[in-house]
Design an enzyme around this catalytic site. Structure first.
Site, PDB file in Angstrom:
ATOM      1  N   LYS A  70       0.731  -0.671  -0.141  1.00 43.64           N
ATOM      2  CA  LYS A  70      -0.354   0.175   0.315  1.00 43.64           C
ATOM      3  C   LYS A  70       0.901   1.247   0.188  1.00 43.64           C
ATOM      4  O   LYS A  70       0.631   2.287  -0.579  1.00 43.64           O
ATOM      5  CB  LYS A  70      -1.332  -0.009   1.371  1.00 43.64           C
ATOM      6  CG  LYS A  70      -2.383  -1.204   1.306  1.00 43.64           C
ATOM      7  CD  LYS A  70      -2.835  -1.196   2.294  1.00 43.64           C
ATOM      8  CE  LYS A  70      -4.341  -2.160   2.416  1.00 43.64           C
ATOM      9  NZ  LYS A  70      -4.667  -1.877   3.490  1.00 43.64           N
ATOM     10  N   ASP A 106     -10.398   2.568   1.371  1.00 42.07           N
ATOM     11  CA  ASP A 106     -10.174   2.223   2.994  1.00 42.07           C
ATOM     12  C   ASP A 106     -10.028   3.322   3.119  1.00 42.07           C
ATOM     13  O   ASP A 106     -11.629   2.466   4.324  1.00 42.07           O
ATOM     14  CB  ASP A 106      -9.319   1.564   3.161  1.00 42.07           C
ATOM     15  CG  ASP A 106      -8.242   0.648   2.625  1.00 42.07           C
ATOM     16  OD1 ASP A 106      -9.114  -0.246   2.405  1.00 42.07           O
ATOM     17  OD2 ASP A 106      -6.911   0.193   3.491  1.00 42.07           O
TER      18      ASP A 106
END
Length: 270
Positions: A70, A106
């Site tokens: 990420k 997210d």
């Protein structure tokens, strides 16, 4: 945003990746939308990500990224969203016009999961952990009015970068060790392995108004069980996964599907 009418390839990348539920969710979304698209799980580590991206052809529409990719992926895309800039982490790459567009679902995915379970107006939070998921949680809560937070960690020095980042957002952040008594908070967010916090679960649930445990397998965790006994709202990692996946589907295909359908697909696959 893509039209979603042509055939496309998508995948989730990470290491390890065999456990990922993303293929179940995305394939269910394609079936719901009537798309002849493919979605696979591919094991890729940080060192291998640049070569993997460079090797993709124009049949690829998008990628989901999980740990440990990420953060390193931020430097490998041509453009990033404000959400990515806020936490220096992305979980989505969309290929558009020969460019790599990075995004982070997210953050809005957490807000969607909280909203679904009636967790709103969080002003104080305790966050166990200080990694990318903890950063996304703080960013999401900040957008909903978070004022102060405590980062609960084993090694306080490792939490300083996230604490400093959150302070630049105007959030009052303190750091506590895992074995210290928990301060009262509207919401407890745990990004830690279930076994690492099991002995604290009952005590913590006496000090908070709601619980978000990012773990989804096995479920329920000790923390989720303690929260249920205490009568607290509980948001699970599966709730987050479904909401963020629905947003990824929209970014990659240009079309929408309810998060509830994706969550149900996983539950029926077990």
């Amino acid at each position: 945003m893509l039209s979603g009418t042509s055939r496309g390839r998508c995948a989730v990348l990470g290491k390890p990746i065999a456990h990922s539920l993303s293929p179940v969710m995305h394939r269910r979304a394609y079936a719901e939308l009537g798309l002849d698209w493919t979605y696979e799980a591919v094991e890729v580590d940080e060192a291998g990500l640049p070569e993997f991206l460079d090797g993709l052809d124009d049949s690829w529409r998008g990628l989901s990224l999980t740990m440990p990719l990420k953060r390193v992926a931020v430097g490998l895309v041509d453009e990033v969203s404000d959400a990515v800039r806020s936490v220096s982490a992305l979980n989505t790459i969309v290929f558009e016009g020969g460019r790599r567009i990075g995004d982070n679902t997210d953050i809005p995915g957490m807000l969607g999961a909280f909203e679904e379970h009636g967790v709103r107006g969080v002003r104080t939070a305790a966050v166990v952990g200080a990694g990318a998921t903890a950063a996304s949680a703080l960013a999401a809560l900040r957008a909903d009015g978070l004022r102060s937070a405590t980062l609960v960690v084993r090694e306080p020095a490792r939490a300083e970068p996230l604490a400093e980042l959150a302070r630049t957002w105007g959030v009052d952040v303190s750091i506590a060790r895992l074995d210290e008594p928990l301060r009262d908070a509207d919401l407890l967010v745990s990004t830690a392995p279930s076994a690492a916090i099991e002995r604290h679960a009952g005590q913590w649930c006496m000090r908070v108004g709601a619980v978000f445990d990012v773990i989804y397998d096995p479920w329920p965790t000790a923390l989720a069980s303690a929260a249920t006994v205490a009568g607290l709202p509980v948001v699970s990692g599966l709730d987050l996964l479904a909401h963020q996946a629905a947003l990824q589907v929209e970014l990659m295909t240009g079309r929408t599907v309810p998060a509830s359908i994706l969550r149900t697909a996983v539950l029926h696959s077990r």
